[in-house]
Design an enzyme around this catalytic site. Structure first.
Site, PDB file in Angstrom:
ATOM      1  N   ARG A 272       2.032 -11.080   3.388  1.00  0.00           N
ATOM      2  CA  ARG A 272       1.979  -9.644   3.728  1.00  0.00           C
ATOM      3  C   ARG A 272       0.651  -9.023   3.340  1.00  0.00           C
ATOM      4  O   ARG A 272      -0.076  -9.558   2.511  1.00  0.00           O
ATOM      5  CB  ARG A 272       3.094  -8.870   3.012  1.00  0.00           C
ATOM      6  CG  ARG A 272       3.072  -8.923   1.478  1.00  0.00           C
ATOM      7  CD  ARG A 272       2.578  -7.637   0.820  1.00  0.00           C
ATOM      8  NE  ARG A 272       2.346  -7.803  -0.602  1.00  0.00           N
ATOM      9  CZ  ARG A 272       1.204  -8.204  -1.116  1.00  0.00           C
ATOM     10  NH1 ARG A 272       0.179  -8.472  -0.348  1.00  0.00           N
ATOM     11  NH2 ARG A 272       1.071  -8.326  -2.427  1.00  0.00           N
TER      12      ARG A 272
ATOM     13  N   GLY B 252      -3.810 -12.335  -3.077  1.00  0.00           N
ATOM     14  CA  GLY B 252      -3.116 -11.052  -3.014  1.00  0.00           C
ATOM     15  C   GLY B 252      -2.334 -10.869  -1.726  1.00  0.00           C
ATOM     16  O   GLY B 252      -1.976  -9.749  -1.356  1.00  0.00           O
TER      17      GLY B 252
ATOM     18  N   ASP C  30       7.012  -7.725  -2.252  1.00  0.00           N
ATOM     19  CA  ASP C  30       6.593  -8.922  -1.527  1.00  0.00           C
ATOM     20  C   ASP C  30       7.787  -9.672  -0.934  1.00  0.00           C
ATOM     21  O   ASP C  30       7.751 -10.146   0.198  1.00  0.00           O
ATOM     22  CB  ASP C  30       5.817  -9.859  -2.459  1.00  0.00           C
ATOM     23  CG  ASP C  30       4.656  -9.155  -3.136  1.00  0.00           C
ATOM     24  OD1 ASP C  30       4.311  -8.047  -2.700  1.00  0.00           O
ATOM     25  OD2 ASP C  30       4.117  -9.703  -4.105  1.00  0.00           O
TER      26      ASP C  30
HETATM   27  C1  GLA Z   1       2.054  -7.876  -6.597  1.00  0.00           C
HETATM   28  C2  GLA Z   1       3.538  -7.787  -6.945  1.00  0.00           C
HETATM   29  C3  GLA Z   1       4.197  -6.635  -6.202  1.00  0.00           C
HETATM   30  C4  GLA Z   1       3.421  -5.341  -6.397  1.00  0.00           C
HETATM   31  C5  GLA Z   1       1.928  -5.545  -6.128  1.00  0.00           C
HETATM   32  C6  GLA Z   1       1.122  -4.328  -6.471  1.00  0.00           C
HETATM   33  O1  GLA Z   1       1.896  -8.231  -5.272  1.00  0.00           O
HETATM   34  O2  GLA Z   1       4.185  -8.992  -6.624  1.00  0.00           O
HETATM   35  O3  GLA Z   1       5.521  -6.518  -6.627  1.00  0.00           O
HETATM   36  O4  GLA Z   1       3.646  -4.815  -7.658  1.00  0.00           O
HETATM   37  O5  GLA Z   1       1.421  -6.646  -6.862  1.00  0.00           O
HETATM   38  O6  GLA Z   1       1.457  -3.273  -5.652  1.00  0.00           O
END
Ligand code: GLA
Length: 477
Positions: free
Chosen positions: A52, A152, A199
């Site tokens: 994502r 990320g 996520d």
């Molecule tokens: C990571 C975590 C999510 C969220 C993002 C920041 O991707 O897995 O749950 O907290 O960081 O928005």
């Protein structure tokens, strides 16, 4: 040789060139399966789970506040065969990952820190806990991922979601997808990071052509929001590795704890002032906002804005553990036990520069407002204003939440100079990717300029690509 029909691939890979490549990819995957499991004669099944990007609403999910991600066609696919016992045997097409082989048990022991096996086990443990049995059918599988690692883009959540979906399907477990999303998110904390649920939820429920506004309170629900017309999101990887089960874990968990401590201080303040409110998450503040306005009301505090409340509660930027204990009128020992315990039961060590409560809290609350505005702007296709919000979000993540890094900031600047109407880091930060909002007619020149300015040399499409939205995880065939 068994293959996946075009109409199935078409549903996921709407981008023509990804679709064409996917055919080759599935062919290789099946060949890989035949190599790893040469004597397997049972029927094969195919699954996928997407990565994502998040448009806006960063570091809000574990505070119970909404996020706005898109499921993308960079995904993990699996070819599997059902076993008659409860073993999990799993290989990866990438040679950087060891072959996994373990038997399901009531409490699965962790693999070594940083190993991908922990994500697989997190998924299995989730299903074991949910069903109350480890006597489940296991599987032989080979997986292949096009989600860049530690970038990320949620490669780890996609893996956990994929494995969970396979087990749920093989064992004919009936579970509502929102509940499943919640369970997988909670289950992934097995790995040691106190992540929120963004996520896993988007990987499970993604919808082509849409972002999902995911609300966590009062309970998990999703609202599809159409993607802007005539504009694209372009991902650029800073190439700084942000490994959530590695070095980033400590920084991420620190933010989660800082937000918890803010809640404790606000709750204490409100209670002293005669307003009884249980504030487990910053999102619980919604309960004391009067309908339709952002005005804050309690018995004693009249019509105060939520930010006035923050200014009243948090008099300084950074707090020592002893300061917080004193305000809460508890010992540092009690404070530690209540707020500083990590998902792996370890105690979080107080940072040398203290807990930066005020900037963290201001980021989260302002990010929430930005997200709500962004959803309204997307509904009106007001892309210019949306772009400005993305940049504000990035600056807040860099300055108040301190989760950016020089490379991400450099990419942001280059992207703006190259024609993006908005740009920000996406995901947890500390490295990884930025997303740029770019007019379709300018995408070609945008990519060329960023490549020249940031990467200096040619880069492949895992480093820079245009986002295509896709469907959530599931069995393909
Ligand atoms: C990571 C975590 C999510 C969220 C993002 C920041 O991707 O897995 O749950 O907290 O960081 O928005």
């Amino acid at each position: 040789m068994q293959s996946v029909p075009n109409k199935v691939l078409n549903k996921i890979y709407t981008n023509r060139s990804t679709f064409i490549k996917s055919k080759e990819r599935f062919k290789n995957l099946i060949q890989g399966f035949n190599k790893h499991f040469p004597n397997e004669s049972s029927k094969l099944a195919f699954f996928h789970a997407p990565g994502r990007i998040n448009i806006i609403g960063e570091h809000t999910d574990y505070n119970g506040l909404p996020v706005l991600p898109i499921a993308i066609d960079r995904d993990i696919v699996a070819v599997i065969s059902k076993r008659n016992d409860n073993r999990i045997v799993l290989a990866n097409t990438s040679s950087s990952f060891n072959k996994i082989n373990f038997t399901l048990a009531p409490n699965l022991p962790h693999a070594e820190k940083g190993s991908w096996e922990n994500y697989v086990k997190a998924a299995c443990q989730t299903v074991i806990n949910y069903t109350g049995t480890h006597k489940l059918f296991g599987f032989n599988a080979v997986i292949d991922s096009t989600i860049p690692i530690a970038a990320g883009l949620s490669s780890s959540a996609a893996l956990t979601v994929l494995i969970t979906k396979i087990l749920v399907e093989l064992n004919k477990i009936r579970i509502d997808s929102l509940i499943l999303a919640q369970k997988v998110a909670e289950g992934e904390r097995y790995v040691g990071t106190a992540t929120g649920g963004m996520d896993q939820t988007i990987s499970l429920l993604g919808k082509p052509g849409h972002a999902l506004k995911i609300n966590f309170l009062p309970k998990l629900n999703v609202e599809p929001v159409k993607l802007p017309k005539n504009y694209s999101f372009v991902v650029s990887n800073s190439l700084v590795h942000a490994e959530k089960s590695g070095a980033v874990q400590q920084h991420y968990n620190r933010r989660v704890i800082e937000c918890r401590l803010v809640c404790a201080l606000i709750e204490q303040y409100l209670n002293i002032n005669g307003y009884k409110l249980k504030l487990n998450l910053l999102g619980d503040l919604k309960k004391c906002l009067t309908k339709g306005t952002t005005k804050f009301k309690t018995g004693k505090l009249k019509d105060r804005d939520i930010f006035d409340l923050i200014n009243l509660v948090l008099k300084k930027e950074s707090y020592k553990l002893t300061d917080i204990a004193e305000i809460l009128e508890i010992t540092t020992n009690v404070l530690t036990k209540k707020y500083l315990i990590l998902p792996n039961e370890n105690v979080f060590i107080e940072p040398e520069d203290g807990f930066k409560l005020k900037p963290r809290c201001l980021h989260v609350l302002k990010e929430w407002i930005r997200l709500e505005t962004a959803v309204r702007l997307m509904k009106k296709n007001d892309v210019k204003k949306l772009g400005k919000l993305l940049l504000e979000s990035h600056n807040s993540l860099a300055e108040s939440y301190e989760v950016s890094c020089p490379e991400l900031n450099k990419l942001v600047k280059i992207a703006l100079d190259s024609g993006a109407v908005g740009v920000r880091l996406t995901g947890a930060g500390f490295g990884g990717c930025v997303i740029s909002l770019v007019k379709n007619t300018k995408v070609g020149s945008f990519i060329a300029k960023v490549k020249k300015e940031y990467y200096k040399s040619a880069v492949d499409e895992t480093t820079m690509f245009v986002v295509t939205s896709t469907i959530g995880a599931g069995k393909l065939f």
